[in-house]
Motif scaffolding. Structure first.
Motif, short mmCIF file in Angstrom:
data_model
loop_
_atom_site.label_atom_id
_atom_site.label_comp_id
_atom_site.label_asym_id
_atom_site.label_seq_id
_atom_site.Cartn_x
_atom_site.Cartn_y
_atom_site.Cartn_z
N MET A 46 -10.28 41.75 -110.32
CA MET A 46 -9.50 42.54 -111.29
C MET A 46 -10.20 42.59 -112.65
O MET A 46 -10.14 43.60 -113.35
CB MET A 46 -8.11 41.91 -111.47
N PRO A 48 -13.79 41.94 -113.67
CA PRO A 48 -15.17 41.60 -113.33
C PRO A 48 -16.05 41.49 -114.59
O PRO A 48 -15.65 41.90 -115.67
CB PRO A 48 -15.60 42.81 -112.50
N SER A 51 -17.16 44.58 -117.64
CA SER A 51 -16.04 45.42 -118.06
C SER A 51 -15.93 45.35 -119.59
O SER A 51 -16.51 44.48 -120.23
CB SER A 51 -14.76 44.91 -117.42
N ASN B 389 -0.67 50.37 -116.98
CA ASN B 389 -2.01 50.32 -116.38
C ASN B 389 -1.96 50.81 -114.92
O ASN B 389 -2.21 50.05 -113.99
CB ASN B 389 -2.58 48.90 -116.45
N LEU B 396 -4.21 49.66 -111.95
CA LEU B 396 -5.63 49.73 -112.33
C LEU B 396 -6.20 48.33 -112.43
O LEU B 396 -5.54 47.41 -112.90
CB LEU B 396 -5.77 50.39 -113.71
N TRP B 397 -7.44 48.16 -111.99
CA TRP B 397 -8.16 46.91 -112.24
C TRP B 397 -9.65 47.20 -112.28
O TRP B 397 -10.08 48.35 -112.12
CB TRP B 397 -7.79 45.82 -111.24
N GLY B 398 -10.42 46.18 -112.52
CA GLY B 398 -11.86 46.37 -112.60
C GLY B 398 -12.28 47.05 -113.91
O GLY B 398 -11.53 47.04 -114.89
N LYS B 399 -13.46 47.67 -113.86
CA LYS B 399 -13.99 48.28 -115.09
C LYS B 399 -13.09 49.42 -115.59
O LYS B 399 -12.99 49.67 -116.80
CB LYS B 399 -15.41 48.79 -114.84
N LEU B 401 -9.91 49.50 -115.55
CA LEU B 401 -8.84 48.87 -116.35
C LEU B 401 -9.35 48.60 -117.77
O LEU B 401 -8.66 48.87 -118.75
CB LEU B 401 -8.38 47.57 -115.70
N GLY B 402 -10.56 48.05 -117.87
CA GLY B 402 -11.15 47.75 -119.17
C GLY B 402 -11.21 48.99 -120.05
O GLY B 402 -10.78 48.97 -121.21
N GLU B 403 -11.74 50.09 -119.50
CA GLU B 403 -11.84 51.35 -120.25
C GLU B 403 -10.46 51.79 -120.74
O GLU B 403 -10.27 52.15 -121.88
CB GLU B 403 -12.40 52.47 -119.34
N VAL B 405 -7.52 50.11 -121.06
CA VAL B 405 -6.80 49.25 -122.02
C VAL B 405 -7.46 49.34 -123.41
O VAL B 405 -6.77 49.47 -124.42
CB VAL B 405 -6.76 47.78 -121.53
N VAL B 406 -8.77 49.28 -123.44
CA VAL B 406 -9.46 49.31 -124.74
C VAL B 406 -9.18 50.63 -125.46
O VAL B 406 -8.89 50.67 -126.66
CB VAL B 406 -10.98 49.07 -124.57
N MET B 409 -5.54 50.68 -126.73
CA MET B 409 -5.25 49.73 -127.81
C MET B 409 -5.98 50.08 -129.11
O MET B 409 -5.57 49.62 -130.18
CB MET B 409 -5.63 48.31 -127.39
#
Lengths: 167, 558
Positions: A46, A48, A51, B389, B396-399, B401-403, B405-406, B409
Motif C-alpha cells: 500500500m 511502497p 511514492s 482515497n 487507492l494504494w501504492g504510488k 495513493l501518494g499522488e 493524497v499529496v 492536501m
C-alpha cells in the motif's frame, strides 16, 4: 445502522479465531506474530518506496499497529478483526503472499477487496497505517515528521509529551 | 453536608457552582471524569479524536439507540455501532472540546407555538419565560465566560443590552473576503460569528494562539471559554468548592416525596461507593444522562423516577436539525485571494448567516428556518489524509495513493457549512431506561429513541441549497451537502421540560422540579424547543439564571 460486532466477526468465513476467545495479552502477541509478516507486506504494498508518501517499511507502521492495538483504548472488536482478517487473507493466498511478485500481490489484494469482509479489512489496515504515519511522531511511525512533511500538513502545538494522554 | 451538590461540571454545572461559591455557599461538584489541566492538553489527534480517552469505553458504559428499521423499533447498543453518545467526560465537560460558535436564541424561539401554531406530529410549546428574562444572563455569559465577536444589526439578531462585544472577533483567514463578496453578490448578509474564544487576554486566561486545532481539543492558552477555565477555576479559588473527580452518581436517594437526601456516588477508579449529602441538588449531567439519572433514582416514594409525577422525564428529547455541506477551493481556480493566504493555518472563518432564521418564501411558504456557520474542514491530519482515497469504488494504494493524497492536501482547501435548525420535539424522540442493558456500575443504561420530524429535514434542505449557491459563487468545486434526520449526538437537549403546569412539565420556570423542591436540573434538559443555533450560550445563560434563583431560595431557607 451497521452492527459492527456482527459485521466484523461473523462476516469472516473462518469464523472466530482462537484469539477472540483468549483473554491474555500473550495470546494477542502470539496471534500477531503469526500475521505480522503478511500485515507488513500488505502495508508495504500500500505504501511502497518511491511514492510521494513515505514508505511503510521506513516508517515502522507495523510496529505502530501492534502497539496501538495493545493500548486499552483500542476497540477490542477491531483488534480481533485485524488479526482474523489477516488470517483469512493468508488462508486465501495459501501462505504465498510474501513470495509473490508485485503484480501478483496486487491481484491477490484486489481479489480480497472484492469480498465485503476483505474490503473492510483492507480499509482498516489503510486507516491504521495512516494513523501511524500521520499521528504525532511520539507514536513512532511518523519518523522525523516525514509523514507530515510529505503532505505539508502538521499537527498543532503543544505536541503531546506522552502517548495516549499518559493513560 | 454541602449546601448544594451539583452533578456534572460542564457549562451548566460550572455556571451554578461559580455563582453559589462566589455568594459564599459550600458546593460539591461531582464529576465522573478526571481533571485535565490547561498545561496537560495537547493537539494529539490520535488520543483526542480517534480513541475513547476523554469519554468512557463503550464496552463499559454505553447507550442503546433505537431506530426504526422496516417499520419496527430496533435498539442497538453503541458498543456495537461505535456511535458514541458521550461528549467529553472530563472536568468542564464537552465545553472543553467545543468549537465555540455561539448565538443567542431569538425572542420568537421562546414562543414558537404562538408564532407558528401547531405542527402536526410535533409537541411544540411556548417557554414559560421570555427572551427578556434571559437577556441579562446572555450578557453575563458574554462578559464573564467570554464571547468574542462584532455586533452588526440584522433583522434576526436578537436585541442586546450591551452595544458591542467586549472582546473583538478572533483573527480571520483571507477566505472571509471571498465569502463576504460572494454573499454580497447573492444578496445574503454574512455576519461575524460570536465565538467562545478570547481574542484578548482576560485575567489569567491568555488570548487565542491560533493553533489550527480548536474544536475537539482542549485549549492550551485558556482562550476557549470552557466551564473549567471560566467558571470552575474561579469557583475553586473561593475555597467554597469541593471538586470531586472520578465520581459518578448512580442515583439520587430520597426518603420522602419532597426531598433528595443524598447522591449515591461511585469512585470510578476504586469502585468504592459513598453517599454525598446536600441541602439542594443540581443535576447537570447533559440532557440524556440527566433524564437517565432521574429515572434511575426511582424508589417507593418516586415509583416512576425522581420528579416524574408528570411522566414527562425523558420525553421530548431534542437534538439539532440540519446538516452540513462542503466544497473545495482549488489552487488553479481560486478567485480574489492568494492561495498562500488561503492555506495560512489557524485563523478562523468566523462567518454566520441568519438570513433564513425565519423564512417567508413565495414558493416554499412561511416557516421557521435556521442558522448557518461557515468554517474550514477540520484540520485533523489523519482524517483529511484518509478520506476520499477511492477510484471507481476501489481503495487507492501504492504510488497512485501518494499522488492523490499529496495533491489534495497541498493544492486545495475545503470550506464547509453547518446548518442548525429546530429539531421538532415529537413522541418518537425520548430517553428511557433500557430493560436489559446495564453499565459497569450495574445501572440500566439510557435507551434513546432518536426519530426526527420530517419538517426538520425539509428546512435543512431548503437552507443547504442556499449555502451551496454561496460555495458555487466562491468558485468551489465538488460541492455537496448532506441533510438527514440522524441526530448530532453532541447537540442534545430536552427530556425534562420546564413549564408552568406540573402535569405537562418536569421543572418549573426556574428549572426546579415541580415534585421535589430541593432538586434542580440546570443543563439543556429544560428546553421545550431548541431554537436554531447551538445550545451552549443558552445553557450557560440559563444556568446563571437558575443559580440566582437557588441563591434566593437558600437565603429564604436560612
Amino acid at each position: 445502522m451497521i452492527k459492527r460486532r456482527h459485521f466484523l466477526i461473523l462476516g469472516s468465513i473462518l469464523g472466530l479465531s482462537p484469539y477472540v476467545y483468549a483473554k491474555t495479552d500473550d495470546s494477542f502477541e502470539r496471534a500477531f506474530k503469526k500475521i505480522e509478516p503478511t500485515l507488513k507486506a500488505v502495508q508495504a504494498h500500500m505504501f511502497p518506496q518511491g511514492s510521494k508518501l513515505p514508505s511503510a517499511d521506513a516508517m515502522h507502521v507495523t510496529q505502530f499497529v501492534y502497539e496501538t492495538m495493545q493500548h486499552p483504548s483500542f476497540d477490542r472488536d477491531i483488534k480481533a478483526f485485524v488479526i482474523e482478517g489477516a488470517e483469512e487473507f493468508m488462508q486465501r493466498t495459501k501462505g504465498k503472499f510474501l513470495s509473490m511478485t508485485t503484480a501478483e500481490k496486487e491481484k491477490a489484494l484486489r481479489a480480497y477487496e472484492e469480498t465485503n469482509y476483505g474490503s473492510s479489512w483492507l480499509e482498516r489496515i489503510m486507516t491504521l497505517t495512516m494513523e501511524g504515519m500521520f499521528s504525532d511522531p511520539i507514536y513512532g511511525a511518523n519518523i522525523k515528521e516525514a509523514g507530515w512533511k510529505s503532505i505539508d500538513s502538521y499537527g498543532g502545538f503543544p505536541r503531546p509529551s506522552t502517548k495516549y494522554m499518559g493513560r | 453536608m454541602y449546601d448544594v451538590v451539583i452533578i456534572g461540571s460542564g457549562a451548566s454545572g460550572g455556571a451554578v457552582a461559580y455563582t453559589l461559591c462566589k455568594t459564599g455557599y459550600k458546593v460539591a461538584v461531582l464529576e465522573k471524569g478526571r481533571l485535565i489541566r490547561r498545561d496537560e492538553f495537547s493537539k494529539d489527534e490520535l488520543a483526542y479524536c480517534r480513541r475513547d480517552l476523554v469519554t468512557p469505553n463503550l464496552f463499559d458504559e454505553y447507550h442503546t439507540i433505537e431506530e426504526k428499521v422496516d417499520g419496527k423499533w430496533v435498539a442497538t447498543p453503541t458498543y456495537e455501532s461505535g456511535w458514541s453518545f458521550w461528549n467529553g467526560n472530563i472536568v468542564g465537560g464537552s465545553s472543553n472540546l467545543m468549537s465555540g460558535m455561539l448565538h443567542r436564541l431569538h425572542p420568537d424561539d421562546f414562543r414558537l407555538k404562538s408564532k407558528y401554531g401547531e405542527i402536526e406530529g410535533a409537541n411544540v410549546v411556548d417557554w414559560p419565560i421570555s427572551y427578556e428574562d434571559l437577556e441579562p444572563y446572555y450578557d453575563l455569559t458574554e462578559e464573564l465566560v467570554g464571547v468574542s465577536g462584532h455586533y452588526e444589526k440584522h433583522q434576526y439578531e436578537p436585541p442586546r443590552s450591551r452595544a458591542q462585544f467586549t472582546q473583538p472577533p478572533t483573527k480571520e483567514n483571507a477566505v472571509v473576503k471571498l465569502l463576504d463578496k460572494s454573499c454580497q453578490k447573492l444578496g445574503i448578509k454574512s455576519l461575524v460569528t460570536p465565538r467562545a474564544v478570547l481574542s484578548r487576554d482576560k485575567g489569567d486566561r491568555n488570548a487565542c494562539y491560533y493553533s489550527n486545532f480548536c474544536g475537539s481539543y482542549g485549549c492550551s492558552s485558556g482562550a476557549k471559554s470552557s466551564s473549567r477555565e471560566a467558571l470552575i477555576k474561579p469557583a475553586l479559588a473561593t475555597g467554597n468548592l469541593t471538586l470531586l473527580t472520578n465520581t459518578h452518581v448512580k442515583y439520587l436517594h430520597s426518603e420522602s416525596k419532597d426531598a433528595v437526601k443524598y447522591a449515591m456516588a461511585v469512585d470510578t477508579v476504586t469502585g468504592k461507593e459513598r453517599r454525598i449529602e446536600g441541602k439542594m441538588f443540581v443535576v447537570a449531567a447533559q440532557a440524556h444522562e440527566s433524564s437517565r439519572l432521574l429515572l434511575n433514582s426511582a424508589n417507593k416514594y418516586h415509583p416512576h423516577g425522581l420528579a416524574n409525577t408528570s411522566g414527562e422525564v425523558g420525553k421530548n428529547l431534542i437534538f439539532s436539525g440540519g446538516g452540513s455541506g462542503q466544497g473545495e477551493l482549488h489552487k488553479d481556480s481560486l478567485k480574489d485571494i492568494k492561495f498562500e493566504d488561503l492555506m495560512t493555518t489557524g485563523l478562523f472563518v468566523n462567518r454566520s448567516i441568519l438570513d433564513w432564521y425565519f423564512v417567508d418564501d413565495w414558493w416554499d411558504g412561511k416557516f421557521k428556518g435556521g442558522s448557518v456557520e461557515f468554517m474550514f474542514e477540520h484540520q485533523n491530519v489523519i482524517t483529511r489524509a484518509r478520506k476520499n482515497n477511492y477510484k471507481e469504488g476501489k481503495l487507492l494504494w501504492g504510488k497512485e495513493l501518494g499522488e492523490h493524497v499529496v495533491k489534495r492536501m497541498t493544492e486545495q482547501k475545503s470550506i464547509r457549512f453547518e446548518i442548525f435548525n429546530d429539531w421538532l420535539p415529537n413522541d418518537d424522540c425520548f430517553v428511557s431506561l433500557d430493560p436489559t442493558h446495564k453499565d459497569k456500575y450495574g445501572m440500566p443504561v439510557g435507551k434513546l429513541r432518536v426519530e426526527g420530524h420530517p419538517q426538520d429535514v425539509k428546512v435543512g434542505k431548503y437552507i443547504a441549497k442556499k449555502c451551496e449557491k454561496i460555495l458555487e459563487e466562491m468558485g468551489a468545486k465538488n460541492i455537496y451537502s448532506s441533510v438527514s434526520s440522524a441526530p448530532p449526538q453532541n447537540l442534545v437537549a430536552g427530556g425534562c421540560r420546564f413549564g408552568n403546569d406540573p402535569k405537562t412539565s418536569v421543572l418549573n420556570k426556574y428549572c426546579q422540579a415541580h415534585d421535589v423542591p430541593n432538586l434542580f436540573v440546570a443543563d439543556a434538559s429544560f428546553m421545550p424547543t431548541g431554537g436554531s443555533v447551538a445550545y451552549t450560550w443558552t445553557i450557560y445563560a440559563n444556568a446563571f439564571r437558575v443559580a440566582d434563583h437557588i441563591v434566593s431560595v437558600l437565603r429564604t431557607v436560612a
